[in-house]
Write a protein that holds these residues in place. Sequence first.
Motif, PDB file in Angstrom:
ATOM      1  N   PHE A 153      67.870  44.334  27.370  1.00 30.06           N
ATOM      2  CA  PHE A 153      66.720  44.353  28.251  1.00 30.06           C
ATOM      3  C   PHE A 153      66.285  42.933  28.588  1.00 30.06           C
ATOM      4  N   ASP A 154      65.819  42.749  29.838  1.00 32.23           N
ATOM      5  CA  ASP A 154      65.406  41.415  30.260  1.00 32.23           C
ATOM      6  C   ASP A 154      63.960  41.143  29.869  1.00 32.23           C
ATOM      7  N   ARG A 155      63.409  40.031  30.377  1.00 28.28           N
ATOM      8  CA  ARG A 155      62.079  39.572  29.982  1.00 28.28           C
ATOM      9  C   ARG A 155      60.969  40.505  30.424  1.00 28.28           C
ATOM     10  N   ASP A 156      61.270  41.397  31.404  1.00 29.82           N
ATOM     11  CA  ASP A 156      60.275  42.351  31.890  1.00 29.82           C
ATOM     12  C   ASP A 156      60.533  43.768  31.395  1.00 29.82           C
ATOM     13  N   GLY A 157      61.525  43.931  30.514  1.00 30.65           N
ATOM     14  CA  GLY A 157      61.838  45.250  29.981  1.00 30.65           C
ATOM     15  C   GLY A 157      62.834  46.036  30.798  1.00 30.65           C
ATOM     16  N   ALA A 158      63.430  45.436  31.824  1.00 26.44           N
ATOM     17  CA  ALA A 158      64.426  46.128  32.654  1.00 26.44           C
ATOM     18  C   ALA A 158      65.814  45.997  32.018  1.00 26.44           C
ATOM     19  N   LEU A 159      66.644  46.997  32.242  1.00 27.82           N
ATOM     20  CA  LEU A 159      67.980  47.031  31.653  1.00 27.82           C
ATOM     21  C   LEU A 159      68.914  46.051  32.348  1.00 27.82           C
ATOM     22  N   ILE A 160      69.661  45.270  31.560  1.00 27.88           N
ATOM     23  CA  ILE A 160      70.695  44.376  32.087  1.00 27.88           C
ATOM     24  C   ILE A 160      72.045  45.052  31.848  1.00 27.88           C
ATOM     25  N   GLU A 161      72.805  45.216  32.898  1.00 28.55           N
ATOM     26  CA  GLU A 161      74.094  45.905  32.777  1.00 28.55           C
ATOM     27  C   GLU A 161      75.148  44.973  32.190  1.00 28.55           C
ATOM     28  N   LEU A 162      75.705  45.367  31.054  1.00 29.74           N
ATOM     29  CA  LEU A 162      76.810  44.641  30.428  1.00 29.74           C
ATOM     30  C   LEU A 162      77.984  45.578  30.254  1.00 29.74           C
ATOM     31  N   THR A 163      79.202  45.058  30.400  1.00 29.46           N
ATOM     32  CA  THR A 163      80.382  45.855  30.062  1.00 29.46           C
ATOM     33  C   THR A 163      80.462  45.957  28.542  1.00 29.46           C
ATOM     34  N   SER A 164      81.281  46.876  28.047  1.00 30.36           N
ATOM     35  CA  SER A 164      81.424  47.032  26.599  1.00 30.36           C
ATOM     36  C   SER A 164      81.958  45.748  25.970  1.00 30.36           C
ATOM     37  N   GLY A 165      82.876  45.069  26.662  1.00 32.80           N
ATOM     38  CA  GLY A 165      83.418  43.814  26.144  1.00 32.80           C
ATOM     39  C   GLY A 165      82.370  42.713  26.091  1.00 32.80           C
ATOM     40  N   GLU A 166      81.536  42.630  27.133  1.00 29.90           N
ATOM     41  CA  GLU A 166      80.472  41.621  27.163  1.00 29.90           C
ATOM     42  C   GLU A 166      79.462  41.894  26.058  1.00 29.90           C
ATOM     43  N   PHE A 167      79.122  43.176  25.849  1.00 29.09           N
ATOM     44  CA  PHE A 167      78.140  43.479  24.810  1.00 29.09           C
ATOM     45  C   PHE A 167      78.709  43.210  23.422  1.00 29.09           C
ATOM     46  N   LYS A 168      79.985  43.518  23.216  1.00 28.62           N
ATOM     47  CA  LYS A 168      80.599  43.243  21.917  1.00 28.62           C
ATOM     48  C   LYS A 168      80.581  41.747  21.625  1.00 28.62           C
ATOM     49  N   LEU A 169      80.849  40.936  22.643  1.00 26.86           N
ATOM     50  CA  LEU A 169      80.811  39.484  22.472  1.00 26.86           C
ATOM     51  C   LEU A 169      79.389  39.028  22.155  1.00 26.86           C
ATOM     52  N   LEU A 170      78.395  39.585  22.853  1.00 25.34           N
ATOM     53  CA  LEU A 170      77.009  39.249  22.570  1.00 25.34           C
ATOM     54  C   LEU A 170      76.637  39.628  21.145  1.00 25.34           C
ATOM     55  N   GLU A 171      77.096  40.792  20.703  1.00 31.50           N
ATOM     56  CA  GLU A 171      76.814  41.240  19.339  1.00 31.50           C
ATOM     57  C   GLU A 171      77.369  40.255  18.302  1.00 31.50           C
ATOM     58  N   VAL A 172      78.588  39.775  18.547  1.00 30.22           N
ATOM     59  CA  VAL A 172      79.193  38.790  17.634  1.00 30.22           C
ATOM     60  C   VAL A 172      78.306  37.554  17.522  1.00 30.22           C
ATOM     61  N   PHE A 173      77.810  37.068  18.665  1.00 29.75           N
ATOM     62  CA  PHE A 173      76.957  35.878  18.653  1.00 29.75           C
ATOM     63  C   PHE A 173      75.617  36.154  17.979  1.00 29.75           C
ATOM     64  N   LEU A 174      74.999  37.306  18.271  1.00 30.87           N
ATOM     65  CA  LEU A 174      73.685  37.622  17.707  1.00 30.87           C
ATOM     66  C   LEU A 174      73.727  37.703  16.186  1.00 30.87           C
ATOM     67  N   LYS A 175      74.847  38.167  15.644  1.00 28.34           N
ATOM     68  CA  LYS A 175      74.963  38.301  14.194  1.00 28.34           C
ATOM     69  C   LYS A 175      75.401  37.009  13.513  1.00 28.34           C
ATOM     70  N   ARG A 176      75.735  35.971  14.328  1.00 28.46           N
ATOM     71  CA  ARG A 176      76.180  34.695  13.768  1.00 28.46           C
ATOM     72  C   ARG A 176      75.536  33.529  14.527  1.00 28.46           C
TER      73      ARG A 176
END
Length: 257
Positions: A153-176
């Motif tokens: 979700f963005d700064r206003d609470g709206a959904l940001i569309e990510l592909t599954s690969g993009e979200f998996k990469l984001l998850e890796v960064f968020l956890k490290r």
Amino acid sequence: MKNTQILIVDDDPKIRTVLRRCLEGEGATVLEAGNKAETLAAVSAHPIDLITLDLDLGDDDGFDVARTVRNQSKVPIIMVTGKDDVIDRVVGLEIGADDYIIKPFHLREVVARIKSVLRRARNDGPPKPTFANGTTAWRFDDLVAVIDEMKLFDRDGALIELTSGEFKLLEVFLKRPKRVLSRDQLMDLIGSHSYTPLDRTIDNQIARLRKKIERNPAAPRLISTIRGIGYSFTCDVQVCKDQPLSNKAESALARSD
């Protein structure tokens, strides 16, 4: 910036004067310091709301000043430097800096960054989505990720569309956060087993992710390139649980199901 007291730390009086006039024009009360001793004296004597700290203070080391201030206070610190060095940026963020500005800078950028940091410090920015029913929310740079739902979700609470690969990469960064990860490590962590040393897949994925989460993808601040090594997620990450969803995020989450 009314009722805000800002300390400008720079050994160049001309730069201090320019910044002081600019910030006073925004309604702030401005104090100045040219070295470590003056900085610590000001922090001890005044209720400082934010510090802009030049890293090159002549005989004093800006990192040492930041480290000493952080040990004494949680006052927000924006580091200012003439070197666009990713390692310096990572070190500064690890010490506890809240943001980083490269010289030469535009005064409007300085004002915008100060307002953003103050907003985060005072929690008086736009409403941020929060979550319930055992859901974990990962907050970073005014964005919120729900890893279990693969939603951002963005700064206003709206959904940001990510592909599954993009979200998996984001998850890796968020956890490290604030760790330097090589391309090999990233490919292993996102589960790609066909990676070769000459493969540019991870670089392309990071470029796409930056376009969706960075305020300025051409000058990324969240995902930094560590030359010759890989990448680092340099943003603070806060993990929150069992809080109610904002209405806008609730609607976005429901529509995406």
